[in-house]
Design a protein around this motif. Structure first.
Motif, mmCIF file in Angstrom:
data_model
loop_
_atom_site.group_PDB
_atom_site.id
_atom_site.type_symbol
_atom_site.label_atom_id
_atom_site.label_comp_id
_atom_site.label_asym_id
_atom_site.label_seq_id
_atom_site.Cartn_x
_atom_site.Cartn_y
_atom_site.Cartn_z
ATOM 1 N N TYR A 303 0.824 -1.207 0.000
ATOM 2 C CA TYR A 303 0.000 0.000 0.000
ATOM 3 C C TYR A 303 0.861 1.261 0.000
ATOM 4 O O TYR A 303 0.543 2.245 -0.683
ATOM 5 C CB TYR A 303 -0.942 0.005 1.198
ATOM 6 C CG TYR A 303 -2.307 -0.563 0.892
ATOM 7 C CD1 TYR A 303 -3.291 0.226 0.294
ATOM 8 C CD2 TYR A 303 -2.624 -1.874 1.186
ATOM 9 C CE1 TYR A 303 -4.539 -0.288 -0.004
ATOM 10 C CE2 TYR A 303 -3.869 -2.404 0.893
ATOM 11 C CZ TYR A 303 -4.827 -1.603 0.301
ATOM 12 O OH TYR A 303 -6.072 -2.108 -0.002
ATOM 13 N N ARG A 364 -6.445 -5.307 7.692
ATOM 14 C CA ARG A 364 -7.320 -5.529 6.538
ATOM 15 C C ARG A 364 -8.595 -4.707 6.654
ATOM 16 O O ARG A 364 -9.050 -4.095 5.676
ATOM 17 C CB ARG A 364 -7.648 -7.016 6.412
ATOM 18 C CG ARG A 364 -8.502 -7.372 5.199
ATOM 19 C CD ARG A 364 -8.716 -8.874 5.118
ATOM 20 N NE ARG A 364 -9.420 -9.384 6.281
ATOM 21 C CZ ARG A 364 -10.741 -9.367 6.419
ATOM 22 N NH1 ARG A 364 -11.505 -8.850 5.461
ATOM 23 N NH2 ARG A 364 -11.303 -9.865 7.496
ATOM 24 N N THR A 366 -9.039 -1.979 8.407
ATOM 25 C CA THR A 366 -8.736 -0.549 8.373
ATOM 26 C C THR A 366 -8.595 -0.046 6.943
ATOM 27 O O THR A 366 -9.188 0.972 6.560
ATOM 28 C CB THR A 366 -7.448 -0.261 9.159
ATOM 29 O OG1 THR A 366 -7.633 -0.659 10.524
ATOM 30 C CG2 THR A 366 -7.117 1.231 9.116
ATOM 31 N N VAL A 367 -7.791 -0.742 6.124
ATOM 32 C CA VAL A 367 -7.629 -0.286 4.740
ATOM 33 C C VAL A 367 -8.926 -0.436 3.957
ATOM 34 O O VAL A 367 -9.147 0.271 2.964
ATOM 35 C CB VAL A 367 -6.484 -1.053 4.041
ATOM 36 C CG1 VAL A 367 -5.153 -0.758 4.706
ATOM 37 C CG2 VAL A 367 -6.757 -2.552 4.017
ATOM 38 N N ASN A 368 -9.799 -1.332 4.395
ATOM 39 C CA ASN A 368 -11.100 -1.487 3.743
ATOM 40 C C ASN A 368 -12.033 -0.332 4.085
ATOM 41 O O ASN A 368 -12.938 0.002 3.300
ATOM 42 C CB ASN A 368 -11.728 -2.816 4.155
ATOM 43 C CG ASN A 368 -12.913 -3.192 3.283
ATOM 44 O OD1 ASN A 368 -12.856 -3.048 2.062
ATOM 45 N ND2 ASN A 368 -13.989 -3.653 3.896
ATOM 46 N N ASN A 371 -12.175 4.713 2.964
ATOM 47 C CA ASN A 371 -12.770 4.892 1.638
ATOM 48 C C ASN A 371 -13.466 6.231 1.462
ATOM 49 O O ASN A 371 -14.143 6.460 0.464
ATOM 50 C CB ASN A 371 -13.767 3.773 1.357
ATOM 51 C CG ASN A 371 -14.819 3.652 2.452
ATOM 52 O OD1 ASN A 371 -14.887 4.483 3.364
ATOM 53 N ND2 ASN A 371 -15.623 2.605 2.364
ATOM 54 N N THR A 379 -7.232 4.824 0.972
ATOM 55 C CA THR A 379 -6.928 3.567 0.274
ATOM 56 C C THR A 379 -8.010 3.145 -0.718
ATOM 57 O O THR A 379 -7.928 2.059 -1.274
ATOM 58 C CB THR A 379 -6.734 2.444 1.303
ATOM 59 O OG1 THR A 379 -7.973 2.241 2.019
ATOM 60 C CG2 THR A 379 -5.626 2.792 2.294
ATOM 61 N N PRO A 490 -7.713 -4.983 -0.188
ATOM 62 C CA PRO A 490 -7.690 -5.596 1.155
ATOM 63 C C PRO A 490 -7.825 -7.109 1.126
ATOM 64 O O PRO A 490 -7.278 -7.795 1.990
ATOM 65 C CB PRO A 490 -8.886 -4.937 1.853
ATOM 66 C CG PRO A 490 -9.145 -3.674 1.102
ATOM 67 C CD PRO A 490 -8.766 -3.961 -0.311
#
Length: 597
Positions: A303, A364, A366-368, A371, A379, A490
């Motif tokens: 990332y 996983r 968190t990056v999902n 948005n 991300t 993710p």
């Protein structure tokens, strides 16, 4: 501890005179080999074109190789001059394994032809000749006496005898060779390894790959039992620098052997996951820290590199040069490794594993959620960061084809060579750290942290160092993975799933290959990635088969495929010799007491 008996097991599995069994094995192997030069089927509808007489192809080649090896090792047992070096550790059990491998490959080919074309009526005489010959060789090989190796006293069941038979015998000391001859043997061994690996990746259809697995599995086990692998291991340990150089040269030659882009891509992904597994080996194999969320560090590096890659979907909107993007990904993983490790590494065992598992899932999720709706727009949520441009390093565009020495290298081959450079760096770091004072301290912590602390080792600081180093190496590989895949999402960084990478896959690669070893995780990652990539039809049952394979591994070879001496002693301590049995003439109480002491 169980004592070792001095009796030798020589009873064959079938009541066949040894001389007759050996002659029948030779005859059967010769028939199986001869049958490969005849047509096996009448139609080209079966892959590999097995209709040609006089020119083996496809599965016929695998039967030919297995039968030829069976012939060579059987003749070695006859004492044929010049072939004795093939079986320094024993003759009969390798022959038995190779004969069974020949039968397995040939039988699978006959079954596949019959299933694909609609019955055994589609078999030509060549298939029957090879099949009958392989069956004769396998049955006759079961009549050969077992190799004379000591077995543990108390090994009474068939399962225990079978498990003990899988261990390589102690090959007698070979006659000393000149250094140039030993180096030549190492070079030839890596050349053969490159050819076998390239052949496995180049298999165009499923039937050929399954036959390849059967042949190589039995052949490697047979050579292991014959003692050749032990002698080669001794040579590589003696010439370690030459071995590493030969391995690097063989790896560099791999993309020049590939004609299809998809096969070079498999090689690039194997290097990525092998490098990450080697980084995990620092944490698990050397320091003994069970990390179940290690794939998150790979994701952090990927990332971070994607955000500074110049992608049109990047929220940052900057484009770093390649070297800066690599440093950014490695530094981001290093920071996360320290931040996660500092508050959690005072835990041990299962508690540490649970915390690391939680960290992997938190990353996983968190990056999902970053948005723009559930959190800041960083991300792009579940859509990830797509459209990552290809690298351009000093005018070398990794996304275009390049002609080198008359060979055309495509995009996947370019990234393979780049990842090979990173793998060489990681191998160097692992080797130097493992042999250093810090590496020995990690091993001490792994074996007994309380005792290590009592000896003055700062266990927390060294565990944090291992955690940070492992995270940095994973982030380094993640920067290349982001560009190879064009995108990061993710879903790529779960604990377990049907598609690697995931934490379970990486941990299994370390365990399968051999914890604490240099080549073990690379071999484990290659096997665990290559087999699912070539057997797409088994994708629905992949996790089930994966679990079965792990159970068999833990039962038969818990130390891994490539195990160091410490692990072999740890997992097979009941096989080590104890005090000798008292002599029959020593019947006095004092004599028995002396023997027991």
């Amino acid at each position: 501890m169980i004592r070792m008996t001095t009796n030798h097991t020589t009873t064959p599995l079938l009541p066949i005179p040894p001389a007759a069994a050996r002659i029948a094995t030779l005859t059967g192997a010769a028939l199986a080999l001869a049958g490969t030069f005849l047509a096996w089927t009448w139609t080209k509808e079966f892959p590999g074109d097995l209709t040609v007489t006089g020119y083996p192809g496809g599965l016929q080649v695998l039967t030919l190789i297995s039968a030829a090896l069976t012939l060579l090792l059987t003749l070695s047992g006859y004492g044929v001059r010049g072939l004795g070096w093939l079986t320094p550790g024993g003759t009969n059990s390798p022959v038995r394994l190779l004969a069974l491998g020949t039968l397995g490959t040939t039988g699978y080919a006959i079954g596949a032809i019959s299933y694909a074309l609609g019955g055994i009526v589609n078999l030509e005489p060549g298939a029957w000749v090879s099949g009958i010959g392989a069956l004769i060789a396998a049955i006759a090989a079961l009549g050969l006496p077992a190799d004379q190796t000591p077995t543990p006293a108390g090994t009474t069941t068939t399962w225990e005898r079978f498990r003990h038979s899988l261990r390589a015998p102690s090959a007698p000391r070979a006659k000393a060779l000149p250094d140039w001859a030993e180096i030549l043997i190492i070079v030839i061994a890596f050349g053969i390894g490159l050819y076998v690996f390239s052949y496995g990746i180049d298999t165009d259809y499923t039937e050929l790959f399954i036959g390849f697995l059967i042949t190589t599995g039995f052949a490697f086990t047979a050579l292991h039992r014959a003692g050749l692998v032990s002698r080669l291991t001794a040579l590589t340990a003696k010439h370690r620098n030459i071995t590493l150089t030969a391995a690097l040269v063989a790896a560099v030659c791999f993309p020049f052997t590939q004609q299809k882009e998809e096969y070079a891509l498999i090689g690039a992904n194997i290097l990525i996951f092998g490098t990450v597994a080697l980084g995990l080996n620092v944490v698990v194999g050397l320091a003994g820290l069970l990390d179940l969320g290690y794939v998150a560090f790979l994701g952090v590096g990927a990332y971070a590199a994607a955000l500074v890659s110049g992608s049109t979907m990047s929220a940052i909107g900057v484009e770093f040069p390649f070297w800066a993007a690599v440093l950014t990904g490695a530094a981001a993983s290093l920071v996360f490794g320290v931040l996660i490790g500092a508050p959690t590494l005072r835990l041990r065992g299962d508690y540490l594993a649970i915390v690391t598992l939680g960290f992997g899932e938190i990353f996983r999720l968190t990056v999902n959620n970053l948005n723009g709706n559930s959190g800041p727009d960083l991300t792009n949520g579940s859509q990830g960061i797509p459209s990552i441009p290809d690298l351009d390093f000093f005018g070398f565009d990794f996304g275009t084809k390049h002609d080198i020495l008359g060979f055309s290298l495509g995009r996947s081959a370019n990234y393979y060579l780049l990842m090979l450079l990173f793998t060489a760096v990681v191998v160097l770091v692992f080797r130097r750290s493992g042999e250093s004072r810090i590496g020995r301290a990690w091993v001490a912590i792994r074996e007994d942290e309380t005792a290590a602390t009592a000896m003055g080792i700062n266990s927390f600081r060294l565990k944090l160092l291992a955690f940070a180093l492992g995270a940095t190496l994973a982030g380094l590989a993640g920067t290349v993975q982001a560009h190879v895949n064009y995108t990061v999402t993710p879903e790529q960084y779960q604990f377990a799933g049907s598609v690697p990478p995931n934490s379970a896959f990486l941990l299994a690669a370390v365990i399968l290959g051999g914890m604490g070893t240099l080549s073990g995780p690379l071999i484990g990652a290659a096997l665990l990635y290559l087999i699912p990539a070539k057997l797409q039809f088994m994708q629905d049952y992949q996790l089930f088969l994966f679990g079965v394979a792990l159970i068999l591994l833990m039962r038969l070879r818990p130390e891994g495929l490539v195990a160091d001496r410490r692990k072999q002693l740890e997992f097979h301590e009941t096989d080590q010799p104890d005090v000798p049995e008292p002599r029959q003439s020593d019947t006095t109480g004092a004599g028995i007491a002396k023997a027991g002491a």
